[in-house]
Design a protein around this motif. Structure first.
Motif, PDB file in Angstrom:
ATOM      1  N   VAL A 195      39.229  40.692  25.097  1.00 17.34           N
ATOM      2  CA  VAL A 195      40.337  39.812  26.064  1.00 17.34           C
ATOM      3  C   VAL A 195      41.678  40.797  26.050  1.00 17.34           C
ATOM      4  O   VAL A 195      42.523  40.929  27.101  1.00 17.34           O
ATOM      5  CB  VAL A 195      40.806  38.206  24.960  1.00 17.34           C
ATOM      6  N   GLU A 196      42.066  40.828  25.187  1.00 15.81           N
ATOM      7  CA  GLU A 196      43.413  42.704  25.186  1.00 15.81           C
ATOM      8  C   GLU A 196      43.000  43.759  25.983  1.00 15.81           C
ATOM      9  O   GLU A 196      43.584  43.773  27.193  1.00 15.81           O
ATOM     10  CB  GLU A 196      43.659  43.449  23.779  1.00 15.81           C
ATOM     11  N   GLN A 197      42.355  44.203  26.016  1.00 13.16           N
ATOM     12  CA  GLN A 197      41.284  45.533  27.042  1.00 13.16           C
ATOM     13  C   GLN A 197      41.361  45.002  28.209  1.00 13.16           C
ATOM     14  O   GLN A 197      41.971  45.477  29.038  1.00 13.16           O
ATOM     15  CB  GLN A 197      40.143  45.892  26.059  1.00 13.16           C
ATOM     16  N   ARG A 198      40.390  43.849  28.543  1.00 17.27           N
ATOM     17  CA  ARG A 198      40.493  42.842  29.361  1.00 17.27           C
ATOM     18  C   ARG A 198      41.951  42.694  30.381  1.00 17.27           C
ATOM     19  O   ARG A 198      42.662  43.165  31.929  1.00 17.27           O
ATOM     20  CB  ARG A 198      39.454  42.190  29.604  1.00 17.27           C
ATOM     21  N   LEU A 199      42.981  41.954  29.667  1.00 17.75           N
ATOM     22  CA  LEU A 199      44.137  42.240  30.159  1.00 17.75           C
ATOM     23  C   LEU A 199      44.917  43.226  30.202  1.00 17.75           C
ATOM     24  O   LEU A 199      45.453  43.275  31.479  1.00 17.75           O
ATOM     25  CB  LEU A 199      45.192  41.432  29.162  1.00 17.75           C
ATOM     26  N   GLN A 200      44.904  44.433  29.635  1.00 24.11           N
ATOM     27  CA  GLN A 200      45.358  45.139  30.049  1.00 24.11           C
ATOM     28  C   GLN A 200      45.180  46.264  31.025  1.00 24.11           C
ATOM     29  O   GLN A 200      45.666  46.727  32.112  1.00 24.11           O
ATOM     30  CB  GLN A 200      45.605  46.424  29.352  1.00 24.11           C
ATOM     31  N   GLN A 201      43.843  46.284  31.671  1.00 24.05           N
ATOM     32  CA  GLN A 201      43.283  46.345  32.902  1.00 24.05           C
ATOM     33  C   GLN A 201      43.839  45.489  33.216  1.00 24.05           C
ATOM     34  O   GLN A 201      43.623  46.526  34.852  1.00 24.05           O
ATOM     35  CB  GLN A 201      41.554  46.810  32.478  1.00 24.05           C
ATOM     36  N   MET A 202      43.046  44.711  33.573  1.00 27.09           N
ATOM     37  CA  MET A 202      43.783  43.829  34.841  1.00 27.09           C
ATOM     38  C   MET A 202      45.102  44.093  35.179  1.00 27.09           C
ATOM     39  O   MET A 202      45.760  44.055  36.705  1.00 27.09           O
ATOM     40  CB  MET A 202      43.706  42.341  34.638  1.00 27.09           C
ATOM     41  N   VAL A 203      46.287  44.127  34.518  1.00 22.52           N
ATOM     42  CA  VAL A 203      48.232  44.663  34.899  1.00 22.52           C
ATOM     43  C   VAL A 203      47.825  45.461  35.367  1.00 22.52           C
ATOM     44  O   VAL A 203      49.437  46.063  35.891  1.00 22.52           O
ATOM     45  CB  VAL A 203      48.631  44.648  32.827  1.00 22.52           C
ATOM     46  N   VAL A 204      47.285  46.641  34.940  1.00 24.38           N
ATOM     47  CA  VAL A 204      47.300  48.342  35.461  1.00 24.38           C
ATOM     48  C   VAL A 204      47.135  47.994  37.529  1.00 24.38           C
ATOM     49  O   VAL A 204      47.726  48.444  37.813  1.00 24.38           O
ATOM     50  CB  VAL A 204      46.218  48.925  34.758  1.00 24.38           C
TER      51      VAL A 204
END
Length: 201
Positions: A5-14
């Motif tokens: 979840v954390e990695q997915r959110l970081q990717q989406m924000v980028v």
């Protein structure tokens, strides 16, 4: 799972940051040039915001990513830090409501549910939190307690199972303790929808 979840959110924000910089701002500049060359849209605006104020709005629109455009008479600016990273907020909802918001990129459905509250002026507001939906600092009872303190509807812990990730704008008001609220719903960027893996404390 939490790491995913954390990695997915970081990717989406980028990806959202790139969209703001490479797509939205150039489109706003292009549209501002069209508006600058036309007087027709100005007649629909309040006479009190004519002249220099309109010029200021067009300049703001050229320089900052916005959720709307100057023809609305007011701009809702998407907040970013010094590096251009958008400031994100997290809205806890039931799965079906979150899915509807994400699919339509519209928050209107929230106003007709217990996931809102009314402020002192009677305006309907949605509640968002500045911590992401994982980790010990984010738990459902905290959301429930804050909503109740603001006069919001009662929602059981198990009905906070999904989370919308949205950008903070200058329409959000700081409610303290990491919470923010916004008085308007309608069309809005939903950057991601994730499962809320929250502590049930």
């Amino acid at each position: 799972m939490l790491l995913d979840v954390e990695q997915r959110l970081q990717q989406m924000v980028v990806r959202y940051k790139s969209f703001l910089r490479d797509e939205l701002l150039p489109a706003q500049i292009y549209f501002a040039d069209i508006l600058d060359a036309s007087d027709g849209w100005r007649v629909n605006l309040d006479p009190d915001i004519m002249g220099d104020i309109i010029d200021d709005r067009l300049a703001e629109y050229r320089g900052y990513p916005c959720m709307n455009d100057p023809t609305d008479g007011i701009l809702e600016q998407i907040m970013r830090d010094a590096n251009g990273d958008p400031k994100m907020l997290y809205v806890l909802l039931a799965e079906t409501i979150a899915a509807s918001c994400a699919d339509t990129q519209n928050l209107n459905v929230i106003a007709g549910t217990p996931y809102h509250f009314r402020d002192g002026e009677g305006k309907t507001r949605m509640l968002a939190y500045e911590l992401p939906p994982y980790g010990a600092a984010f738990y459902r009872r905290l959301i429930m307690t804050k909503m109740a303190s603001l006069g919001g509807g009662l929602v059981g812990q198990r009905y906070y199972g999904s989370c919308l990730v949205v950008p903070r704008t200058d329409f959000f008001r700081n409610e303290g303790e990491g919470f923010w609220s916004r008085p308007d719903f309608g069309d809005f960027d939903v950057v991601a929808r994730v499962r809320a893996d929250l502590d049930l404390r």
